[in-house]
Each structure stands twice: as structure tokens, then as C-alpha cells.
Design an enzyme around this catalytic site. Sequence first.
Site, PDB file in Angstrom:
ATOM      1  N   CYS A  58     -22.555  14.863  45.262  1.00 47.56           N
ATOM      2  CA  CYS A  58     -23.060  13.635  45.205  1.00 47.56           C
ATOM      3  C   CYS A  58     -22.899  13.154  43.671  1.00 47.56           C
ATOM      4  O   CYS A  58     -22.563  13.909  42.771  1.00 47.56           O
ATOM      5  CB  CYS A  58     -24.590  13.839  45.510  1.00 47.56           C
ATOM      6  SG  CYS A  58     -25.355  15.116  44.412  1.00 47.56           S
ATOM      7  N   HIS A  88     -27.032  24.085  43.148  1.00 49.14           N
ATOM      8  CA  HIS A  88     -27.341  25.297  44.253  1.00 49.14           C
ATOM      9  C   HIS A  88     -25.843  25.579  44.547  1.00 49.14           C
ATOM     10  O   HIS A  88     -25.712  25.390  45.807  1.00 49.14           O
ATOM     11  CB  HIS A  88     -28.390  25.083  45.262  1.00 49.14           C
ATOM     12  CG  HIS A  88     -29.609  25.100  44.997  1.00 49.14           C
ATOM     13  ND1 HIS A  88     -30.675  24.139  45.474  1.00 49.14           N
ATOM     14  CD2 HIS A  88     -30.330  25.872  44.148  1.00 49.14           C
ATOM     15  CE1 HIS A  88     -31.800  24.557  44.737  1.00 49.14           C
ATOM     16  NE2 HIS A  88     -31.578  25.520  43.742  1.00 49.14           N
ATOM     17  N   CYS A 150     -31.091  13.963  37.483  1.00 50.20           N
ATOM     18  CA  CYS A 150     -30.533  12.772  38.449  1.00 50.20           C
ATOM     19  C   CYS A 150     -31.434  11.709  38.393  1.00 50.20           C
ATOM     20  O   CYS A 150     -32.540  11.793  38.302  1.00 50.20           O
ATOM     21  CB  CYS A 150     -30.333  13.264  39.875  1.00 50.20           C
ATOM     22  SG  CYS A 150     -29.660  11.960  40.772  1.00 50.20           S
ATOM     23  N   GLU A 180     -36.904  20.939  42.430  1.00 55.41           N
ATOM     24  CA  GLU A 180     -36.942  19.653  42.041  1.00 55.41           C
ATOM     25  C   GLU A 180     -38.519  18.990  42.630  1.00 55.41           C
ATOM     26  O   GLU A 180     -39.134  18.210  41.556  1.00 55.41           O
ATOM     27  CB  GLU A 180     -36.151  18.680  43.147  1.00 55.41           C
ATOM     28  CG  GLU A 180     -36.269  17.318  42.767  1.00 55.41           C
ATOM     29  CD  GLU A 180     -35.613  16.495  44.103  1.00 55.41           C
ATOM     30  OE1 GLU A 180     -34.268  16.808  44.472  1.00 55.41           O
ATOM     31  OE2 GLU A 180     -36.168  15.714  44.854  1.00 55.41           O
ATOM     32  N   CYS A 286     -32.622  10.378  48.389  1.00 53.20           N
ATOM     33  CA  CYS A 286     -31.438   9.640  47.716  1.00 53.20           C
ATOM     34  C   CYS A 286     -30.276   9.295  48.623  1.00 53.20           C
ATOM     35  O   CYS A 286     -30.125   9.774  49.693  1.00 53.20           O
ATOM     36  CB  CYS A 286     -31.036  10.476  46.717  1.00 53.20           C
ATOM     37  SG  CYS A 286     -29.924  11.876  47.203  1.00 53.20           S
ATOM     38  N   SER A 315     -29.616  25.794  49.180  1.00 60.24           N
ATOM     39  CA  SER A 315     -29.568  24.343  48.949  1.00 60.24           C
ATOM     40  C   SER A 315     -30.096  23.639  50.148  1.00 60.24           C
ATOM     41  O   SER A 315     -29.979  23.872  51.246  1.00 60.24           O
ATOM     42  CB  SER A 315     -28.037  24.064  49.066  1.00 60.24           C
ATOM     43  OG  SER A 315     -27.689  22.562  49.466  1.00 60.24           O
ATOM     44  N   SER A 316     -31.203  22.760  49.769  1.00 60.38           N
ATOM     45  CA  SER A 316     -32.023  22.286  50.586  1.00 60.38           C
ATOM     46  C   SER A 316     -31.249  20.865  51.556  1.00 60.38           C
ATOM     47  O   SER A 316     -31.448  21.126  52.775  1.00 60.38           O
ATOM     48  CB  SER A 316     -32.979  21.452  49.893  1.00 60.38           C
ATOM     49  OG  SER A 316     -33.805  20.251  50.807  1.00 60.38           O
ATOM     50  N   SER A 378     -23.750  20.032  46.634  1.00 59.59           N
ATOM     51  CA  SER A 378     -23.489  20.819  45.632  1.00 59.59           C
ATOM     52  C   SER A 378     -22.071  21.525  45.717  1.00 59.59           C
ATOM     53  O   SER A 378     -21.860  22.446  44.862  1.00 59.59           O
ATOM     54  CB  SER A 378     -24.648  21.842  45.047  1.00 59.59           C
ATOM     55  OG  SER A 378     -25.736  21.514  45.527  1.00 59.59           O
TER      56      SER A 378
HETATM   57  S1  SF4 Z   1     -31.190  13.486  44.000  1.00 63.33           S
HETATM   58 FE1  SF4 Z   1     -29.893  15.578  44.324  1.00 63.33          FE
HETATM   59  S2  SF4 Z   1     -28.844  15.045  45.905  1.00 63.33           S
HETATM   60 FE2  SF4 Z   1     -29.516  13.122  45.365  1.00 63.33          FE
HETATM   61  S3  SF4 Z   1     -27.849  12.455  44.139  1.00 63.33           S
HETATM   62 FE3  SF4 Z   1     -29.296  13.419  42.731  1.00 63.33          FE
HETATM   63  S4  SF4 Z   1     -28.393  15.330  42.503  1.00 63.33           S
HETATM   64 FE4  SF4 Z   1     -27.645  14.546  44.392  1.00 63.33          FE
END
Ligand code: SF4
Length: 407
Positions: A58, A88, A150, A180, A286, A315-316, A378
Site C-alpha cells: 500500500c 509485518h 502513515c 497501530e 484506510c 498482519s491484520s 506489507s
Molecule cells: S494505514 Fe496501514 S494499510 Fe493503510 S495505507 Fe497506511 S500503512 Fe498501508
Amino acid sequence: MEERTKTYFRTGLGLKKDVLPVLEQEYHSQAVEQLKERGYRATAGGITIRLAEEFGYCYGVDRAVQYAYEAAHKFPDRRLFLVGEIIHNPHVNGRLQDMGITFMMPGEDGRFDFSDVTPEDVVIIPAFGVAINDFRALREIGCLLVDTTCGSVLNVWKRVDGYARGGHTAIIHGKFYHEETKATASQVKLHPNGTYLIVRDIDEARLVCDYILHGGDGGEFLERFGHSCSEGFDPDRDLSKVGVANQTTMLASETAAIAEEFRKVMVERYGEAELDDHYRHSDTLCSATQDRQNAVNSMMESPPDVMIVIGGYNSSNTAHLAHICAQHTKTYHIEDSTCIDPAAGTISHKAVGGQEICTDSDWLAAGSIEVGITAGASTPNNKIGDTIERVLASRGIELDTLFADQA
Ligand code: SF4
């Protein structure tokens, strides 16, 4: 303002041009590009490979990995640390360790020990962000911080901050042990009376809603939720005003159902006219997570015979992709392409919805078969390409044949 100081970097280190070729070389996959060009589908020797139309890295992960590489290039003579894992993915984490970055992992109490970090060191904050106390501790040390949190995570923090400021308890749909979610929950500490409660799923949300509506035994409530709420949380005091947010990588449909559950219960308890005062909601999933879930949902309208979901076992977002697929077809959540052993004819995978790692043989039935592939946010493309190669090799098919057949 803070970003402009010499010890805090949040928008890269100005070495993008230098590291992009390296990243391209390490994580690119020609097979993935070719599949995309051919409409995400190709067939060879009876195996049709179908790739979900949104998959893998992502924007947040892309950026975090790039900044970590930039940091390693810019500060070759300084000690580099990372708070937890950058993302992850064991392969990418391993590459960063090879480059000399030391991963600092939390102790059993969930806290990080920064006592070894000095002002001369460089510390990288991962895409998930870090809890506010950890951030403050690092700023106090005065080390150079490369913050890759992020933007979508920062957006959730803003919502939670707003809830706490308005006297609402932040109800966070997430996993209490996830980096997170811990970082997000900690944002309520920006306000002296800020409170949070993390609910894992709709069942936990219903328990909380039931308490809001009918009351209950506060002690029992805390026995159940004591590990996932703010210190001093009082269910009789802190559940009269709530704001719902979520970890960015949860299952979209469940997050929507949880928000609706709280909305309904607040209407029932306080009346429609008072709803605004007692209930707030922001969908903070997201867009990358949403796009990947939408892509597998659309693939499952005509499910492949077998689905492979690639991504770290912790990884969720990957786990949720696997959960969606498993409702429709035989699904294997693999951590890495090496989980497929073409010589032995086996696939080792994490049971969907469980913790068990299993190894299956005879997983690729003979004859014509469709194998669907997707990957969590990831997972770099080279690992997806390797997976395709190993699926084909399990039937003795060369990767090149996949594209030669379609020419
Ligand atoms: S919140 Fe997490 S999954 Fe969504 S874009 Fe950001 S890093 Fe990627």
C-alpha cells in the site's frame, strides 16, 4: 514546524532518487507486471492464475520502506534503530536487519526500553506509528527521528484526539495488542480525562452496548475489558458519550456493523434528538485496505478453486483478506512463497481464523484448476512473483510458459 528541525524527519530524507533503483531491484516482479498487463489472469498446463486487481504494498508501506532505506543510505556511520517492525513482512524486515538496522522489540509488559539509545543514534518509527509516551521519550533523548507513520494512521489519531477533546470515550475497533491500535489509543492521553476502550469484534461490541443499555457489574466488565481500556476506566461513567473509530486494517463490514450497533444503542438509551451529543463515528479504514478487500470480494463472485493469500502471520489486513476468501473457497494464508514446496508437493499455511500452522499435501488438485492470488499490504511484488512460480512448479510448469501460452 517540528519537521523542519534537524532531528525530526517526516517527509523523507531527500534520497528518493538514490534508493528507488535499489527498491525496484529488490522487490520488483516481472511476472506480476505481465499478469497485470494480461488482465490479471493467465493459464499454463491447466493452471489458471488469477491475481486480485488490488493487492500487495500500500502507499503507507511503500513510503515507510523507502524512508528506512533512505535513512540507511544517509547515515551509514550512525547506529540505526527501528521501533518494532517496519511492517509485518518477515522478508522486508530481514532485509532491513541485513542493512544494519537494529529492531527494538517491546518487553513482556509491552513497553519499549530506549535506555540504549543516545542522541547520536537514528531511530525509525514504523508505518503503524508509536504510542505517545514512546514518541515523547525518543524526543527527549534527542536522537534523530525518521517518522514513517502513515497518513491514514495519523487521520485516525486526529479523530480519536477529537473524541477525547469533546469528552467522548474513543471506542476503537481493533486488536489491543497491535502496534497501530496501541498508538491510536494512546492519543487520548493528549487530554487529561481522555478515555478509550478497544473492542475486538462485533461480539465484544455487543457486550459493551448491552452494558450501556442495561448497566451491569462494573467489576465483571473490567475483568473482561481491563486489558483493552484506558487506566481508571469506569464503565458507569465513561460510556455515556462514545466516538467510534477503527484500526485502519480491520474488516470493513464488521467495522460498519459495530458503528451501527453503538448508534442504535445510543438512540435507544438517550433518544434520537440527543444522538449527536452521545455518539460520533468516523470511518477510518484506510483506502488501501478497503481496495484490497473490495478486490477479493469481487473475485469471490466467481471464486477460484483455491485461493492463496500472502502476508505476515501477524498482519491484520492479510488475515482479513484470508477471512473473506475462506467464506467462498479453499484458502491458504501463507507467510512467504517458500511456504510452497514444489518438490514435496506441500503448502504450509496458517489456519484461517486460528493460530495453528498446518502443512497440507495434495493441495493442488490434478486437471484444470484456478488458483487465485492476493497479498496483504506489507507484501512486496517479488514475493508474489515467487509464489506464482512455485505454484506452477508444483505441477512441473515453468513460469515462462504462463505468458508464452497467452502470446
Ligand atoms: S494505514 Fe496501514 S494499510 Fe493503510 S495505507 Fe497506511 S500503512 Fe498501508
